[in-house]
Design an enzyme around this catalytic site. Sequence first.
Site, short mmCIF file in Angstrom:
data_model
loop_
_atom_site.label_atom_id
_atom_site.label_comp_id
_atom_site.label_asym_id
_atom_site.label_seq_id
_atom_site.Cartn_x
_atom_site.Cartn_y
_atom_site.Cartn_z
CG ASP A 25 -1.85 -1.17 1.28
OD1 ASP A 25 -2.29 -1.62 0.21
OD2 ASP A 25 -2.08 -1.66 2.39
CE LYS A 28 3.51 -2.48 -4.36
NZ LYS A 28 3.00 -2.20 -3.02
CG HIS A 53 -1.15 -2.12 -7.69
ND1 HIS A 53 -0.35 -2.92 -8.45
CD2 HIS A 53 -0.77 -2.34 -6.40
CE1 HIS A 53 0.49 -3.59 -7.66
NE2 HIS A 53 0.24 -3.26 -6.42
CD GLN A 247 0.78 -8.76 -2.36
OE1 GLN A 247 1.52 -9.42 -3.06
NE2 GLN A 247 -0.45 -8.50 -2.71
#
Length: 467
Positions: A25, A28, A53, A247
């Site tokens: 989180d 990205k 995302h 992740q």
Amino acid sequence: MRTSEAKEPMKSASTAVVVGAQWGDEGKGKIVDVLSESFSVVARYAGGHNAGHTVILGAKKFILQLIPCGILRRGCRAVIGNGVVLDPMALLREIGTLREAGVSIKGPGTASGDSTQPNLFVSNRAHLILPYHRMIELAAENAPGRVKIGTTSRGIGPAYEDKMGRRGLRVADLLDPALLRKHIANACAEKNMIAHSLFNTEPLDPDAMYEEYARAAEQVAPFVCDTAVLLNRAIAGGESVLFEGAQGTMLDIDHGTYPFVTSSSATSGGAATGTGVAPTAIDSVIGVTKAYCTRVGEGPFPTELPGALGDELRKRGNEFGAVTGRPRRCGWLDLPLLRYARMINGISWLVVTKLDVLDELAEIPVCVGYTIGGKKTDEIPAHASGYERIEPIYKKLPGWRKPTSGVTRLEKLPPRTLAYLQFVEKETGARVGMVSTGPDREQTLILDEFAAQLGMATTTRRVKARA
Ligand code: IMP
């Protein structure tokens, strides 16, 4: 020494891995979206639809779970690598949602009269998530006496278990109806028995499952190919490839806060095994970190702020999970953890996101080291009980109390904001190449040197590199 047969390797354009430097989180999605302007291919290498995302384009908000963010750029090819665990239903749902939003999606085998180039490729070697993986995960997570991980309930762990146990079903197998039927029948018999005897779960019907997945296979088939060949050819042909991590470092199966981790290699090493591109073909690693820290699910979090300050950060940063909607735990920036992420991933550039969330604070504590059992250390404990004994050492940096939202030029940042970023650079040994100052593509500050190394086109957003 070069033999006469050995060919001169072609000069390739840049390849880079974007990796989460914390617990996921970190933002990205937006970063990959911004970078994808300059890359021909974006490839996901690990995880599944546990990722979320978020990319904001004008009035539209996209939450991509499986498909790499490059899909949103015309001319960019999106690859789902062999290291990903793929839920075919989740993939088809995502394709449907994107098409409804006007995004054109085409596989190498899509029959179509138009001349647009294919832009979505799924590895024939990726393992599948099937309904019994979710069944086992839900039952196990809620079973009395088990360590609760707080998973996303997508069946990720059990699918990777089957992969490593050499009893998984791969995308190539999905396309073989006889094998699919046999595999589902065998797997259901086994998983139904386990789930019933251990957790008293109702059994799943293998025939209905086969019918559903055989139909899905027909829709997935046009996207399937050998993505390792595709990626290696692209690199050999001088095209640029961005590897999209999911992740984050501390959720990595080997290097994270085990057992409170996900089941894949989220760190940069996963880019090689998860796509079939050799580590020697990867030029740089970009670590994405928030200006503070968050995590969802259970597990250690040394700089967590459980009280009102944590609530305040959550509110300002809108820290709720993109996939599950769960409130994220919030805390201060943890530099020992970032140094660890730098070491494990080989991070040369950092991207700092959500800087503007700190805008109103009078002072900003940053964890600069740990004390464990009265001893100062920079080593990350291997065991959860070690984490529980960590006492973070904080240094308070002065807040800037000026808006930074939307700032795109270094010289427009308040001096104290710059000092905060410089402190992060000094303490981690990685350069800050990019800063995100808001959710939109345009709310991004990119340094010249970073842009030059990644072969990014000159844009007006670019700021001068520091002297
Ligand atoms: P799983 O990946 O669903 O097995 O969940 C394992 C742990 O990783 C849980 O603590 C999840 O909350 C966390 N997790 C998985 N995916 C993400 C993500 O994309 N962002 C943040 N946390 C995640």
